[in-house]
Write an enzyme that holds these catalytic residues in place. Structure first.
Site, PDB file in Angstrom:
ATOM      1  N   GLU A 154       0.813  -1.227   0.000  1.00 35.25           N
ATOM      2  CA  GLU A 154       0.000   0.000   0.000  1.00 35.25           C
ATOM      3  C   GLU A 154       0.840   1.267   0.000  1.00 35.25           C
ATOM      4  OE1 GLU A 154      -3.137   0.167   2.858  1.00 35.25           O
ATOM      5  OE2 GLU A 154      -4.038  -1.678   2.145  1.00 35.25           O
ATOM      6  N   GLU A 254      -5.161  -8.842   1.435  1.00 31.98           N
ATOM      7  CA  GLU A 254      -5.939  -8.662   2.671  1.00 31.98           C
ATOM      8  C   GLU A 254      -7.404  -8.660   2.264  1.00 31.98           C
ATOM      9  OE1 GLU A 254      -4.888  -4.898   4.517  1.00 31.98           O
ATOM     10  OE2 GLU A 254      -2.850  -5.544   4.993  1.00 31.98           O
TER      11      GLU A 254
END
Ligand code: NAG
Ligand code: NAG
Ligand code: NAG
Ligand code: NAG
Ligand code: NAG
Ligand code: NAG
Ligand code: NAG
Length: 528
Positions: A154, A254
């Site tokens: 990220e 995730e």
């Protein structure tokens, strides 16, 4: 070997690989068991014991008793892969990694760590982080149950930080080159934030231009399915459209939205079902340990685990994750084309021209060749102030060798060196210009932060490299390759947790009123 025997065996065979599982290999956009070609779907759990402070983290693979404590809870929810966000490569991981192998659990390891990674707001790809990455690769590449590594998590998480992806992609390129050079057989991927407005650009960027610099697998942190959603309501249908022709394995790095509580995990049936299991290679539920953000399946109190209601909800749903997929032998890869690199525009600001590969030899040659260098007594916490002073002059000659512009794809050849060497290059550039004007006497001082040394070129290999880069520091050193040190000894202390990951910069590196004022009020006397 039975798990209960491992601790005893470990005492005798501390760093010997004990357990062995069939390796997971990549073919096209899917994972397979190497030996029998059965398709492998990740039934994963994010596994990172919470840190006790923001400037540290706990290596979850360094303590057999905690791994042994958790493995039964993981196997009970059919876990076949864990995702680990931060390890210390100087630790011995053999006991834990082998214990996971013994439980048929694979892993994907982040090469950065919660305290040491590419900073989205001030991105760079420099030698100390490169040394950390290669040390983690060395520490884990020999285990059969390591599938591969993430070169970033990220980093570009919204459209303010698109430039950072150039540095992450350079990290992918150099980690892959290092793995290839060492003869390891592990993949390198990226775990992206699922930011709607740049989803396409990020996915395209990490899979464009050339395979050597593109990801081997693509993880997406997807929180779209909340509560009792559906394939179409959640947006999973768009993900299928977007990634069905992606050339490398795609999975959820995730998942597990918690805005509707209690979590029901009804997405699992769809994730592993017929609507998705041709393009989605499973995923990692976020996360094993409970933290303040309330995503945990279990709570750790002292050294004991108690399961939360999410754990039982998850265990009810994960039983439906039973795709068979295809056998490797009967799978014909059709989607081999890379994406087109995203157009650089007002939204996407990362050029497909990537930052240079960290090259320790070149940095050493350069720093020895300088006449004015940062004093060894100056704390690295002061580097930011000194960079701001130098950048504050607004003279490109002082910074051309160390500057980066990921939008134009222009990078100083020494922008990959450790900060101390970059700073010395800039101080020396300033000093050279001042000396040429006859102002040399006081120009290597910077409030006693700099000192002169006698420059050396240390042999013809150095001379050749330095000549190729040129005095402006903007050329390319011929023969610069991703050689890596490969030895954790030369990198320990430089890049590991606890060391400051990068200088704290005052303001941006652009000419600004704030910086100019600082120079004029505090530095005028020093800078002639
Ligand atoms: C293929 O090998 C894996 C790992 O040993 C095993 O779990 C799987 O059941 C095997 N597939 C078949 C069809 O036997
Ligand atoms: C290892 O884990 C156990 C079990 O959680 C814990 O009691 C112990 O303090 C840990 N050891 C270290 C060195 O962190
Ligand atoms: C990995 O295996 C190779 C070949 O057996 C060996 O030379 C190397 O030392 C091993 N690395 C580690 C970190 O165990
Ligand atoms: C991106 O995130 C940062 C902080 O995480 C925030 O300050 C900024 O406003 C965000 N930018 C956009 C365009 O959403
Ligand atoms: C989700 O669906 C289940 C089964 O239909 C139902 O019992 C539950 O109340 C629903 N949850 C929400 C938040 O709507
Ligand atoms: C993803 O889907 C959106 C909406 O359908 C579309 O605009 C975009 O171009 C797609 N991206 C890719 C990579 O297919
Ligand atoms: C970086 O390059 C872009 C494109 O050439 C340019 O618009 C921008 O001003 C440059 N940034 C800096 C800080 O020089």
């Amino acid at each position: 070997m039975k798990f209960s025997n491992l601790a005893v065996a470990g005492a005798f065979l501390a760093s010997t690989a004990l357990a062995s599982v069939d390796e997971i290999v990549i073919k096209g956009s899917k994972f397979f068991y190497k030996t029998n070609g059965t398709q492998f779907y990740i039934r994963g759990v994010a596994y990172q014991e919470p840190a006790t402070s923001t400037d540290s983290f706990i290596d979850p693979l360094a303590n057999l008793s905690s791994c042994a404590r958790d493995i039964p809870y993981l196997t009970a929810i059919r876990t076949n892969t864990i995702r680990v966000y931060g390890v210390d490569p100087t630790n011995d991981h053999s006991d834990c990694v082998n214990a996971f192998a013994d439980a048929d659990i694979y892993m994907i390891i982040d090469l950065g760590s919660p305290t040491d990674s590419i900073n989205r707001a001030d991105p760079s790809w420099e030698l100390p982080l490169y040394q950390r990455y290669t040390a983690v690769i060395d520490a884990f590449a020999n285990y059969t149950n390591v599938i591969g590594f993430f070169a970033g998590n990220e980093v570009t998480n919204n459209d303010s930080y698109t430039e950072a992806s150039a540095f992450v992609k350079a990290a992918v390129r150099d980690s892959k080159a290092y793995i290839k050079q060492k003869g390891y057989n592990k993949g390198v991927g990226y775990a992206t934030a699922d930011a709607a407005d740049i989803r396409t650009q990020v996915a395209d960027y990490f899979n464009c231009n050339s395979a050597d610099e593109s990801v081997d697998f693509y993880g997406d942190n997807v929180y779209e399915w909340c509560g009792n959603s559906s394939f179409t309501e959640s947006g999973y249908d768009q993900i299928v459209k977007n990634f069905s022709s992606y050339s490398v394995p795609y999975f959820f790095a995730e998942y597990g939205c918690n805005t509707v509580k209690p979590r029901t995990f009804t997405n699992i049936d769809t994730m592993y079902g017929s609507e998705m299991n041709d393009m989605l290679n499973g995923g990692f539920v976020y996360e094993y340990f409970d933290e303040a953000n309330d995503y945990g399946l279990v709570s750790l109190v002292g050294s004991s685990i108690s399961t939360k209601s999410d754990y039982s909800a998850f265990s009810t749903e994960i039983v439906s994750a039973t795709p068979t997929g295809v056998n490797s032998a009967s799978y014909t890869v059709t989607n081999t084309a890379l994406q087109a690199c995203p157009t650089v525009d007002s939204l996407w600001k990362a050029s497909s021209t990537l930052p240079p590969t960290p090259d320790e030899d070149l940095c050493n040659c350069m720093s020895k060749s300088l006449t004015c260098v940062v004093s060894s007594s100056v704390s690295s916490s002061k580097y930011g102030d000194l960079f701001d002073l130098i950048y504050g002059f607004g003279v490109s000659d002082y910074v051309s060798g160390i500057s980066t512009n990921a939008t134009s794809g222009e990078y100083g050849a020494y922008s990959m060196c450790e900060l101390k060497d970059q700073l010395s290059w800039a101080l020396n550039a300033y000093y050279s210009v001042q000396s040429a004007k006859g102002n040399g006497a006081n120009a290597c001082d910077f409030s006693s932060s700099a000192t002169t040394q006698s420059a050396t070129t240390s042999g013809s290999a150095c001379s050749t490299k330095l000549a190729a880069v040129g005095t402006a520091g903007t050329g390319t050193a011929s023969g610069s390759t991703a050689t890596g040190t490969g030895s954790s000894s030369s990198s320990s202390g430089a890049a590991f947790p606890g060391a400051s990951p990068s200088a704290v910069f005052v303001g941006s590196w652009q000419l600004s009123a704030y910086i100019l004022t600082a120079v004029l009020s505090g530095g005028a006397m020093l800078f002639l």
